[in-house]
Motif scaffolding. Sequence first.
Motif, PDB file in Angstrom:
ATOM      1  N   GLY A  65       0.788  -1.225   0.000  1.00  0.00           N
ATOM      2  CA  GLY A  65       0.000   0.000   0.000  1.00  0.00           C
ATOM      3  C   GLY A  65       0.823   1.279   0.000  1.00  0.00           C
ATOM      4  O   GLY A  65       0.504   2.234  -0.718  1.00  0.00           O
ATOM      5  N   ALA A  66       1.883   1.312   0.812  1.00  0.00           N
ATOM      6  CA  ALA A  66       2.665   2.554   0.916  1.00  0.00           C
ATOM      7  C   ALA A  66       3.276   2.915  -0.429  1.00  0.00           C
ATOM      8  O   ALA A  66       3.180   4.061  -0.887  1.00  0.00           O
ATOM      9  N   ASP A  67       3.882   1.939  -1.077  1.00  0.00           N
ATOM     10  CA  ASP A  67       4.525   2.247  -2.370  1.00  0.00           C
ATOM     11  C   ASP A  67       3.477   2.515  -3.452  1.00  0.00           C
ATOM     12  O   ASP A  67       3.754   3.223  -4.425  1.00  0.00           O
ATOM     13  N   ALA A  68       2.262   1.991  -3.276  1.00  0.00           N
ATOM     14  CA  ALA A  68       1.190   2.356  -4.207  1.00  0.00           C
ATOM     15  C   ALA A  68       0.902   3.852  -4.060  1.00  0.00           C
ATOM     16  O   ALA A  68       0.798   4.588  -5.052  1.00  0.00           O
ATOM     17  N   ASN A  69       0.825   4.316  -2.800  1.00  0.00           N
ATOM     18  CA  ASN A  69       0.549   5.740  -2.588  1.00  0.00           C
ATOM     19  C   ASN A  69       1.709   6.626  -3.036  1.00  0.00           C
ATOM     20  O   ASN A  69       1.496   7.704  -3.586  1.00  0.00           O
ATOM     21  N   GLU A  70       2.931   6.156  -2.791  1.00  0.00           N
ATOM     22  CA  GLU A  70       4.109   6.917  -3.276  1.00  0.00           C
ATOM     23  C   GLU A  70       3.978   7.157  -4.781  1.00  0.00           C
ATOM     24  O   GLU A  70       4.189   8.265  -5.279  1.00  0.00           O
TER      25      GLU A  70
ATOM     26  N   TYR B 263      -4.327   7.095   7.453  1.00  0.00           N
ATOM     27  CA  TYR B 263      -3.063   6.359   7.376  1.00  0.00           C
ATOM     28  C   TYR B 263      -2.874   5.934   5.933  1.00  0.00           C
ATOM     29  O   TYR B 263      -3.765   5.337   5.329  1.00  0.00           O
ATOM     30  N   HIS B 264      -1.715   6.290   5.377  1.00  0.00           N
ATOM     31  CA  HIS B 264      -1.453   5.940   3.984  1.00  0.00           C
ATOM     32  C   HIS B 264      -0.154   5.158   3.815  1.00  0.00           C
ATOM     33  O   HIS B 264       0.268   4.925   2.679  1.00  0.00           O
ATOM     34  N   GLY B 265       0.496   4.774   4.920  1.00  0.00           N
ATOM     35  CA  GLY B 265       1.717   3.984   4.796  1.00  0.00           C
ATOM     36  C   GLY B 265       2.869   4.629   5.533  1.00  0.00           C
ATOM     37  O   GLY B 265       2.785   5.788   5.959  1.00  0.00           O
ATOM     38  N   ALA B 266       3.964   3.878   5.676  1.00  0.00           N
ATOM     39  CA  ALA B 266       5.061   4.302   6.549  1.00  0.00           C
ATOM     40  C   ALA B 266       6.321   4.729   5.805  1.00  0.00           C
ATOM     41  O   ALA B 266       7.297   5.116   6.442  1.00  0.00           O
TER      42      ALA B 266
ATOM     43  N   CYS C  46      -8.255   7.937  -4.471  1.00  0.00           N
ATOM     44  CA  CYS C  46      -8.853   7.178  -3.367  1.00  0.00           C
ATOM     45  C   CYS C  46      -7.918   6.050  -2.953  1.00  0.00           C
ATOM     46  O   CYS C  46      -7.545   5.209  -3.775  1.00  0.00           O
ATOM     47  N   ASP C  47      -7.542   6.075  -1.680  1.00  0.00           N
ATOM     48  CA  ASP C  47      -6.725   5.007  -1.122  1.00  0.00           C
ATOM     49  C   ASP C  47      -7.689   3.894  -0.693  1.00  0.00           C
ATOM     50  O   ASP C  47      -8.440   4.042   0.269  1.00  0.00           O
ATOM     51  N   GLU C  48      -7.649   2.796  -1.449  1.00  0.00           N
ATOM     52  CA  GLU C  48      -8.540   1.654  -1.171  1.00  0.00           C
ATOM     53  C   GLU C  48      -7.728   0.464  -0.669  1.00  0.00           C
ATOM     54  O   GLU C  48      -8.105  -0.693  -0.863  1.00  0.00           O
ATOM     55  N   VAL C  49      -6.592   0.780  -0.029  1.00  0.00           N
ATOM     56  CA  VAL C  49      -5.722  -0.305   0.447  1.00  0.00           C
ATOM     57  C   VAL C  49      -6.480  -1.191   1.447  1.00  0.00           C
ATOM     58  O   VAL C  49      -6.402  -2.413   1.384  1.00  0.00           O
ATOM     59  N   MET C  50      -7.260  -0.565   2.324  1.00  0.00           N
ATOM     60  CA  MET C  50      -8.050  -1.371   3.270  1.00  0.00           C
ATOM     61  C   MET C  50      -9.451  -1.653   2.756  1.00  0.00           C
ATOM     62  O   MET C  50     -10.007  -2.714   2.997  1.00  0.00           O
ATOM     63  N   THR C  51     -10.035  -0.671   2.072  1.00  0.00           N
ATOM     64  CA  THR C  51     -11.462  -0.786   1.727  1.00  0.00           C
ATOM     65  C   THR C  51     -11.722  -1.593   0.462  1.00  0.00           C
ATOM     66  O   THR C  51     -12.871  -1.902   0.159  1.00  0.00           O
TER      67      THR C  51
HETATM   68  N1  PLP Z   1      -3.247   2.858   3.042  1.00  0.00           N
HETATM   69  C1  PLP Z   1      -4.110   2.389   3.949  1.00  0.00           C
HETATM   70  C2  PLP Z   1      -5.515   2.909   3.958  1.00  0.00           C
HETATM   71  C3  PLP Z   1      -3.719   1.426   4.869  1.00  0.00           C
HETATM   72  O1  PLP Z   1      -4.586   0.980   5.776  1.00  0.00           O
HETATM   73  C4  PLP Z   1      -2.384   0.941   4.825  1.00  0.00           C
HETATM   74  C5  PLP Z   1      -1.938  -0.083   5.781  1.00  0.00           C
HETATM   75  O2  PLP Z   1      -2.553  -0.390   6.749  1.00  0.00           O
HETATM   76  C6  PLP Z   1      -1.515   1.458   3.861  1.00  0.00           C
HETATM   77  C7  PLP Z   1      -1.977   2.408   2.982  1.00  0.00           C
HETATM   78  C8  PLP Z   1      -0.096   0.997   3.785  1.00  0.00           C
HETATM   79  O3  PLP Z   1      -0.034  -0.273   3.240  1.00  0.00           O
HETATM   80  P1  PLP Z   1       1.261  -1.169   3.435  1.00  0.00           P
HETATM   81  O4  PLP Z   1       1.371  -1.463   4.889  1.00  0.00           O
HETATM   82  O5  PLP Z   1       0.989  -2.365   2.579  1.00  0.00           O
HETATM   83  O6  PLP Z   1       2.431  -0.376   2.945  1.00  0.00           O
END
Ligand code: PLP
Length: 447
Positions: A116-121, A143-146, A248-253
């Motif tokens: 997810g984080a690198d998707a948002n990057e 939260y969009h990643g670390a 739209c960040d759909e990593v969780m949804t």
């Molecule tokens: N975006 C959302 C909405 C998340 O909930 C998360 C992780 O929980 C991430 C991004 C980051 O994903 P990842 O941990 O796979 O980098």
Amino acid sequence: MELELKTAKEISETSKKYNLHSWSVQGDLNPKVMSKAEGIYFWDGEGKRYYDMSSQLVNLNIGYGNQKVIKAIQDQAEKLAFASPGYAIDVRSQLAKRVVELAPDNMGKVFFTLGGADANENAIKIAKMMTGRQKIFSRYRSYHGATYGAANLTGEPRRYTCEPGIPGFIKFFDPYVYRAPIDFEREEDATKYYLDQLREQIIYEGRESVAAIVLETITGSNGIIIPPKGYLQGVREICDAFGILMVCDEVMTGWGRTGEWFGINHYNVKPDIITFAKGVSCGYAPIGGVLVSKDIAKHFDDHFLSCGLTYSAHPLGCAAGIATIEYYKEENLLEQSKEKGKLLGEILENLKSEHPCVGDVRYIGLFSAIELVKDKTTKEPLVEYGKDPEKVMKKILGMLVERGFTTYTHENVIIVAPPLIITEEELKEAMTIMDDVLFEVDKMIGA
Ligand code: PLP
């Protein structure tokens, strides 16, 4: 392969000695051993069984031990374990086709990542390349990643180590109606209030400098905050008015969690970019991605796409993704998520009326949260934002885990998001444990 660690104790101690574990003070840790897992359950090193009521990190939608996905990965490992991203390979082509076909119909292509984080990057980079603009709006309570860029999108304390932050990353407030400073009479009034603020903030930042508004379709780990009526449509309109891309960040949804392939399907809105990860392969092998609209895809027909990862569209992740999507379809898991979600909603509403410590419950599909308060009328949170010196939430989590219910908490909220394969009986049994623990919390607040 000969494994040298024989006992659970050895595994845990070696882990503590050599692994740096996420988001924790290392000395405080006593890492729990997971020895095996099946369906919605896993077992620790002592053979104790747990209901996994958060699907690990809200990613294990199909549960543990899915033989079809395992076999697909095994077969792909034998056939072709790796090909760099420039090569066309069957699983890479097939997964991309399926993901685009399942997404809203304005989507054109996908750039695969590992999570997810690198998707948002990469989404931010694409938005900047597409618009030629610099600023990125995202929300507090998100939260969009670390990784550095994703952490700068993130609005809650997990971003603090990346501060003072990247210039041009602007935060705005989301419509968290339960805790809004104003008592709105109607949902639509909250929507208007927050959209007006956003519009004004964009104007003051310079309407032509904003590349993208990035938002979780439904806020996840910050407490399952469901947008009020018309909010996402309103964000779309603001984006259209100012030439801003809606991300739209759909990593969780994504992937059935809310009862739809993507959370945005509930709202009849078409974003320009969707990021996803987690449920697309349910963690059987890592993969995530950035879906872009047909317009954006077309732009890159004659513009350079400055994005790349050695493991982009990794063959094992692609094989896992295809098999996982097949499984969602075969088992009708979106429907399951909706149906079990209805039951979960009823259970949560009962908990809310029964327990003085439950201020609010929020749910959609099998994506839900219980918000704990000291007082239902004043809504005073059980722990103050960013402060829990008595480690109250940790104690509550400990009580759940002790009774065989694992999940995670954030601030004063407990997340409940079991695998979509959970049966009604399992859901009822697990939520009885929650009920028991909430009685203990009622006592803690003196109710
Ligand atoms: N975006 C959302 C909405 C998340 O909930 C998360 C992780 O929980 C991430 C991004 C980051 O994903 P990842 O941990 O796979 O980098």
